[in-house]
Design an enzyme around this catalytic site. Sequence first.
Site, PDB file in Angstrom:
ATOM      1  N   LYS A   9       0.906  -1.262  -0.026  1.00 38.43           N
ATOM      2  CA  LYS A   9       0.024  -0.027  -0.124  1.00 38.43           C
ATOM      3  C   LYS A   9       0.811   1.317  -0.069  1.00 38.43           C
ATOM      4  O   LYS A   9       0.635   2.178  -0.724  1.00 38.43           O
ATOM      5  CB  LYS A   9      -1.134  -0.013   1.134  1.00 38.43           C
ATOM      6  N   GLN A  46      -5.191  -1.849   9.401  1.00 36.50           N
ATOM      7  CA  GLN A  46      -4.689  -3.268   8.726  1.00 36.50           C
ATOM      8  C   GLN A  46      -5.351  -4.204   9.834  1.00 36.50           C
ATOM      9  O   GLN A  46      -5.054  -4.407  10.871  1.00 36.50           O
ATOM     10  CB  GLN A  46      -3.041  -3.355   8.617  1.00 36.50           C
ATOM     11  N   ASP A  68     -11.204   2.468   3.881  1.00 39.55           N
ATOM     12  CA  ASP A  68     -11.756   1.045   3.534  1.00 39.55           C
ATOM     13  C   ASP A  68     -13.180   0.610   3.482  1.00 39.55           C
ATOM     14  O   ASP A  68     -13.640  -0.294   3.152  1.00 39.55           O
ATOM     15  CB  ASP A  68     -11.369   0.391   4.865  1.00 39.55           C
TER      16      ASP A  68
END
Length: 283
Positions: free
Chosen positions: A53, A97, A120
């Site tokens: 990422k 994460q 997200d």
Amino acid sequence: METRVIDGRELSNRLREDIKSRVERLKEKGITPGLAVILVGNDPASAVYVCNKEKACNKVGIYSQVIRLDENTSQETLLEYIYGLNADKTIHGILVQLPLPPQIDTNAIINAIDPAKDVDGFHPVNMGRLMIGEDCLEPCTPKGIIRLIQETGQPIAGKHAVVIGRSNIVGKPVALMLLRHNATVTICHSKTVNLKEIARQGDILVVAVGKPNLVDSSFIKPGAIVVDVGINRVDDKLVGDVNFQDACQVAGWITPVPGGVGPMTITMLLENTVLAAERKWVE
Ligand code: NAD
């Protein structure tokens, strides 16, 4: 009919060029889109995802900040970091994460992220907006799946879409998005009876389970669009949930693993970060 492979890498590269120009336009206005990623603990797979990422952000000009925290980090400490990032004007997107270590309540963490920075798309506000068809930050993997389906040039409206898997991060949101695009949607899961018969009715078949070779040609309607979301490691090789070679005998279009949904997920994260920065600028 020959099966066409939907190339997620090629589509991603194309979309990343567009994202790069959007970043440049923001920079001309004095805004550098910023993404903060928090990694708690030492899970090797998570570390690789975070690294990918970071690299992807750098390539398109997004500022990325990675916060690496100890495995034993408390929920309170993690919440403090999130509150700090919520208030930080240089950060437009926050990603924690997953999975998190057991002492941390994942929902409490997701709920603490400012929905406007929830790139997200997992916050209940974004999920709720998705449910009622309002503008929101859409979750990255489902958003990437829709783009891959659109890449076939086939309309989604009126098609029967069968989704196998009902997780909050893939199955449920992708089903809602397909519904928003006017597909008729069936969701299957581990307790579904006659999975094969239902799957075979799908003009579009999305498989998000995490079981190698769960789906073969006998699950696929001739000419269907098949999206394989699964990522499974078998004998040190990455494979999906669909037996690719066998499925190619029947499917009209299919996404490969690797090189299908995977690259699109990161691309949609970049897109959501830029979108969040653009919206902030308009405010
Ligand atoms: P999950 O474990 O949260 O959910 C799996 C779903 O599959 C559940 O809803 C369960 O009911 C269903 N299921 C289990 N066994 C089944 C069976 N025999 N028949 C029918 N349904 C069954 O998984 P997830 O987070 O949704 O991820 C699914 C897969 O997608 C995993 O392999 C994961 O690694 C992969 N994934 C890939 C990406 C990507 O970017 N490519 C992103 C997220 C997840």
